[in-house]
Design an enzyme around this catalytic site. Sequence first.
Site, mmCIF file in Angstrom:
data_model
loop_
_atom_site.group_PDB
_atom_site.id
_atom_site.type_symbol
_atom_site.label_atom_id
_atom_site.label_comp_id
_atom_site.label_asym_id
_atom_site.label_seq_id
_atom_site.Cartn_x
_atom_site.Cartn_y
_atom_site.Cartn_z
ATOM 1 N N SER A 61 0.824 -1.377 -0.152
ATOM 2 C CA SER A 61 0.128 0.269 0.194
ATOM 3 C C SER A 61 0.924 1.171 0.150
ATOM 4 C CB SER A 61 -1.015 -0.234 1.233
ATOM 5 O OG SER A 61 -1.603 -1.207 1.308
HETATM 6 N N1 SAM Z 1 -0.461 -4.949 4.037
HETATM 7 C C1 SAM Z 1 0.218 -5.211 2.935
HETATM 8 C C2 SAM Z 1 1.700 -4.633 2.783
HETATM 9 O O1 SAM Z 1 2.029 -3.792 3.845
HETATM 10 O O2 SAM Z 1 2.208 -4.698 2.053
HETATM 11 C C3 SAM Z 1 -0.396 -4.940 1.687
HETATM 12 C C4 SAM Z 1 -1.708 -5.656 1.828
HETATM 13 S S1 SAM Z 1 -2.317 -5.945 -0.185
HETATM 14 C C5 SAM Z 1 -2.909 -4.261 -0.422
HETATM 15 C C6 SAM Z 1 -3.649 -7.143 0.181
HETATM 16 C C7 SAM Z 1 -3.158 -8.390 0.634
HETATM 17 O O3 SAM Z 1 -4.314 -9.101 1.239
HETATM 18 C C8 SAM Z 1 -2.566 -9.435 -0.508
HETATM 19 O O4 SAM Z 1 -1.242 -9.755 -0.198
HETATM 20 C C9 SAM Z 1 -3.787 -10.367 -0.441
HETATM 21 O O5 SAM Z 1 -3.118 -11.795 -1.010
HETATM 22 C C10 SAM Z 1 -4.389 -10.391 0.823
HETATM 23 N N2 SAM Z 1 -5.564 -11.105 1.141
HETATM 24 C C11 SAM Z 1 -6.573 -10.931 0.168
HETATM 25 N N3 SAM Z 1 -7.665 -11.780 0.650
HETATM 26 C C12 SAM Z 1 -6.968 -12.360 1.946
HETATM 27 C C13 SAM Z 1 -7.564 -13.323 2.956
HETATM 28 N N4 SAM Z 1 -8.862 -13.675 2.783
HETATM 29 N N5 SAM Z 1 -6.910 -13.692 3.978
HETATM 30 C C14 SAM Z 1 -5.393 -13.262 4.157
HETATM 31 N N6 SAM Z 1 -4.836 -12.169 3.275
HETATM 32 C C15 SAM Z 1 -5.806 -11.976 2.217
#
Ligand code: SAM
Length: 228
Positions: A61
């Site tokens: 993000s």
């Molecule tokens: N917080 C992260 C960082 O600091 O880099 C960025 C997060 S990215 C915008 C969203 C993440 O949520 C992705 O890696 C995606 O694979 C994960 N995601 C989506 N659905 C999910 C779920 N049900 N459980 C865990 N992770 C999930």
Amino acid sequence: MSFEEKRRRLISMLENERYIITDKVKKAMLKVPRELFVTEEYRNLSYSDRPLPIGHGQTISAPSIVAYMTELLKAEVGHKVLEIGTGSGYQAAVLAEVVAPDKIQKKFWGHVFSVERIPELAKLAIRNLSKAGYSNRVTVIVGDGTEGFKDEAPYDRIIVTAAAPDIPEPLLDQLKPGGIMVIPIGSKWEQNLVVIEKEQGERVKIRRDIDVIFVPLIGKHGWDEFCR
Ligand code: SAM
């Protein structure tokens, strides 16, 4: 210009724009080297305020959003935090700096548990967090974060860094009374950051904050694989 100088400049801009409000979030953002959480090909953009690809169609993000969500969460030293969506591990590291700053004795440290559904990204995050020195303050778990992480529940704070159609019920259940959850809620294309405060008893207070755009939260209590 060094990464450190670029980091200082970005953080000063985020302060001016009121994404950073408190001293503790400023200190945490100054401490965590974002360049260690960005992939090689985008490293020169580590301190531009934008999300960047990390593979598997996912992103780290933008720093402004990481800072602002950390402000909304109001985490404190000693708190147990659950993050859903580890991605690169950067947000988890910033949270670790808030709940377990290294200048405070370890016995007072809180901990960050972070759930990621894509195993390869969980591996990447574990590597990044180790390089940056957060392995003992962040635990990464592979799984469907819409179910939360029961083993360590309840949590003082819960942060979801992917977009949900609604508040996943298991996350609400795993939040302590007096706890706060921050989660982007809305359609697949745009969402609001929603702040949920669980009061003593089971009452919840819900407030909508700024507009955001996140990748979808895919899981049992989120969107399905086709984002329906
Ligand atoms: N917080 C992260 C960082 O600091 O880099 C960025 C997060 S990215 C915008 C969203 C993440 O949520 C992705 O890696 C995606 O694979 C994960 N995601 C989506 N659905 C999910 C779920 N049900 N459980 C865990 N992770 C999930």
